[in-house]
Motif scaffolding. Structure first.
Motif, PDB file in Angstrom:
ATOM      1  N   UNK A   1      -5.744 115.583  13.110  1.00  0.00           N
ATOM      2  CA  UNK A   1      -4.581 115.877  13.954  1.00  0.00           C
ATOM      3  C   UNK A   1      -3.321 115.273  13.341  1.00  0.00           C
ATOM      4  N   UNK A   2      -2.247 116.043  13.376  1.00  0.00           N
ATOM      5  CA  UNK A   2      -1.000 115.623  12.761  1.00  0.00           C
ATOM      6  C   UNK A   2      -0.840 116.083  11.335  1.00  0.00           C
ATOM      7  N   UNK A   3      -1.892 116.597  10.762  1.00  0.00           N
ATOM      8  CA  UNK A   3      -1.865 117.053   9.382  1.00  0.00           C
ATOM      9  C   UNK A   3      -1.305 118.456   9.234  1.00  0.00           C
ATOM     10  N   UNK A   4      -1.368 118.958   8.004  1.00  0.00           N
ATOM     11  CA  UNK A   4      -0.801 120.265   7.683  1.00  0.00           C
ATOM     12  C   UNK A   4      -1.774 121.097   6.874  1.00  0.00           C
ATOM     13  N   UNK A   5      -1.639 122.394   7.020  1.00  0.00           N
ATOM     14  CA  UNK A   5      -2.358 123.355   6.199  1.00  0.00           C
ATOM     15  C   UNK A   5      -1.437 124.538   5.947  1.00  0.00           C
ATOM     16  N   UNK A   6      -1.679 125.227   4.835  1.00  0.00           N
ATOM     17  CA  UNK A   6      -0.953 126.456   4.559  1.00  0.00           C
ATOM     18  C   UNK A   6      -1.961 127.566   4.335  1.00  0.00           C
ATOM     19  N   UNK A   7      -1.859 128.598   5.119  1.00  0.00           N
ATOM     20  CA  UNK A   7      -2.701 129.773   4.967  1.00  0.00           C
ATOM     21  C   UNK A   7      -1.964 130.827   4.149  1.00  0.00           C
ATOM     22  N   UNK A   8      -2.725 131.555   3.346  1.00  0.00           N
ATOM     23  CA  UNK A   8      -2.175 132.639   2.547  1.00  0.00           C
ATOM     24  C   UNK A   8      -2.960 133.911   2.813  1.00  0.00           C
ATOM     25  N   UNK A   9      -2.273 135.026   2.759  1.00  0.00           N
ATOM     26  CA  UNK A   9      -2.915 136.333   2.935  1.00  0.00           C
ATOM     27  C   UNK A   9      -2.341 137.281   1.887  1.00  0.00           C
ATOM     28  N   UNK A  10      -3.191 137.662   0.958  1.00  0.00           N
ATOM     29  CA  UNK A  10      -2.766 138.556  -0.117  1.00  0.00           C
ATOM     30  C   UNK A  10      -3.304 139.958   0.138  1.00  0.00           C
ATOM     31  N   UNK A  11      -2.417 140.924   0.067  1.00  0.00           N
ATOM     32  CA  UNK A  11      -2.815 142.323   0.217  1.00  0.00           C
ATOM     33  C   UNK A  11      -2.931 142.951  -1.153  1.00  0.00           C
ATOM     34  N   UNK A  12      -4.050 143.629  -1.374  1.00  0.00           N
ATOM     35  CA  UNK A  12      -4.249 144.302  -2.657  1.00  0.00           C
ATOM     36  C   UNK A  12      -4.720 145.726  -2.408  1.00  0.00           C
ATOM     37  N   UNK A  13      -4.466 146.595  -3.380  1.00  0.00           N
ATOM     38  CA  UNK A  13      -4.861 147.983  -3.243  1.00  0.00           C
ATOM     39  C   UNK A  13      -3.650 148.892  -3.355  1.00  0.00           C
ATOM     40  N   UNK A  14      -3.854 150.132  -3.036  1.00  0.00           N
ATOM     41  CA  UNK A  14      -2.786 151.122  -3.144  1.00  0.00           C
ATOM     42  C   UNK A  14      -1.955 151.120  -1.871  1.00  0.00           C
ATOM     43  N   UNK A  15      -0.676 150.764  -2.020  1.00  0.00           N
ATOM     44  CA  UNK A  15       0.212 150.673  -0.861  1.00  0.00           C
ATOM     45  C   UNK A  15       1.530 151.369  -1.158  1.00  0.00           C
ATOM     46  N   UNK A  16       2.041 152.068  -0.172  1.00  0.00           N
ATOM     47  CA  UNK A  16       3.377 152.620  -0.293  1.00  0.00           C
ATOM     48  C   UNK A  16       4.395 151.562   0.087  1.00  0.00           C
ATOM     49  N   UNK A  17       4.084 150.809   1.138  1.00  0.00           N
ATOM     50  CA  UNK A  17       4.975 149.761   1.608  1.00  0.00           C
ATOM     51  C   UNK A  17       4.203 148.771   2.469  1.00  0.00           C
ATOM     52  N   UNK A  18       4.497 147.502   2.301  1.00  0.00           N
ATOM     53  CA  UNK A  18       3.882 146.473   3.133  1.00  0.00           C
ATOM     54  C   UNK A  18       4.889 146.173   4.236  1.00  0.00           C
ATOM     55  N   UNK A  19       4.628 146.649   5.406  1.00  0.00           N
ATOM     56  CA  UNK A  19       5.579 146.520   6.503  1.00  0.00           C
ATOM     57  C   UNK A  19       5.466 145.141   7.131  1.00  0.00           C
ATOM     58  N   UNK A  20       5.171 145.066   8.382  1.00  0.00           N
ATOM     59  CA  UNK A  20       5.079 143.759   9.027  1.00  0.00           C
ATOM     60  C   UNK A  20       3.727 143.109   8.754  1.00  0.00           C
ATOM     61  N   UNK A  21       3.721 141.795   8.817  1.00  0.00           N
ATOM     62  CA  UNK A  21       2.488 141.028   8.638  1.00  0.00           C
ATOM     63  C   UNK A  21       2.423 139.935   9.675  1.00  0.00           C
ATOM     64  N   UNK A  22       1.214 139.468   9.939  1.00  0.00           N
ATOM     65  CA  UNK A  22       1.109 138.441  10.959  1.00  0.00           C
ATOM     66  C   UNK A  22      -0.184 137.669  10.894  1.00  0.00           C
ATOM     67  N   UNK A  23      -0.210 136.611  11.687  1.00  0.00           N
ATOM     68  CA  UNK A  23      -1.401 135.787  11.839  1.00  0.00           C
ATOM     69  C   UNK A  23      -1.792 135.739  13.303  1.00  0.00           C
ATOM     70  N   UNK A  24      -3.077 135.883  13.537  1.00  0.00           N
ATOM     71  CA  UNK A  24      -3.661 135.775  14.864  1.00  0.00           C
ATOM     72  C   UNK A  24      -4.772 134.733  14.792  1.00  0.00           C
ATOM     73  N   UNK A  25      -5.188 134.249  15.946  1.00  0.00           N
ATOM     74  CA  UNK A  25      -6.292 133.286  15.945  1.00  0.00           C
ATOM     75  C   UNK A  25      -7.193 133.517  17.142  1.00  0.00           C
ATOM     76  N   UNK A  26      -8.435 133.101  16.970  1.00  0.00           N
ATOM     77  CA  UNK A  26      -9.412 133.234  18.044  1.00  0.00           C
ATOM     78  C   UNK A  26     -10.259 131.983  18.096  1.00  0.00           C
ATOM     79  N   UNK A  27     -10.150 131.288  19.201  1.00  0.00           N
ATOM     80  CA  UNK A  27     -10.962 130.103  19.425  1.00  0.00           C
ATOM     81  C   UNK A  27     -12.250 130.508  20.146  1.00  0.00           C
ATOM     82  N   UNK A  28     -13.288 129.700  20.048  1.00  0.00           N
ATOM     83  CA  UNK A  28     -14.559 130.033  20.711  1.00  0.00           C
ATOM     84  C   UNK A  28     -14.363 130.273  22.206  1.00  0.00           C
ATOM     85  N   UNK A  29     -14.882 131.403  22.674  1.00  0.00           N
ATOM     86  CA  UNK A  29     -14.803 131.727  24.089  1.00  0.00           C
ATOM     87  C   UNK A  29     -13.460 132.239  24.552  1.00  0.00           C
TER      88      UNK A  29
END
Length: 120
Positions: A14-42
């Motif tokens: 607790x109190x620490x830090x992390x950095x998440x990364x999300x790389x998109x690969x493949x054939x794309x015309x445009x990378x529009x919006x991006x986001x992060x979601x989370x799901x805790x147990x239950x």
């Protein structure tokens, strides 16, 4: 076909830090919006933060002031910088991207999820 690959999850005190990364690969015309979601147990999956291609952002109230979402369009990557982490931030974090595969259509993609665990 587009793939989203997440990285950066792990165990932090607790109190620490992390950095998440999300790389998109493949054939794309445009990378529009991006986001992060989370799901805790239950619990249902919830929005954490989202960013448009132009850099406009929205955050869940619970993370405002602690988390920052940003992106590098040249690298097709969206990041989530998480500071002052709390045990209640523990969840599986999922990357989401709205990607135009042609000039007239877009598809919503999800990553496989990365576990973030915050110990008290």
């Amino acid at each position: 076909q587009v793939h989203l690959v997440e990285s950066g999850g792990g165990l932090v005190a607790a109190g620490g830090s992390l950095r998440l990364s999300c790389v998109a690969s493949g054939t794309m015309f445009n990378y529009n919006s991006g986001g992060w979601y989370r799901q805790a147990p239950g619990k249902q999956r919830e929005l954490v933060a989202r960013i448009t291609r132009g850099g406009n952002t929205i955050y869940a109230d619970s993370v405002k002031g602690r988390f920052t979402i940003f992106r590098d369009n040249a690298k097709n990557t969206v990041y989530l910088q998480m500071n002052s982490l709390k045990p209640e931030d523990t969840a599986v974090y999922y990357c989401n991207a709205d990607i135009s595969v042609t000039w007239y259509s877009s598809i919503d993609y999800w990553g496989q999820g990365t576990q973030v665990t915050v110990s008290s």
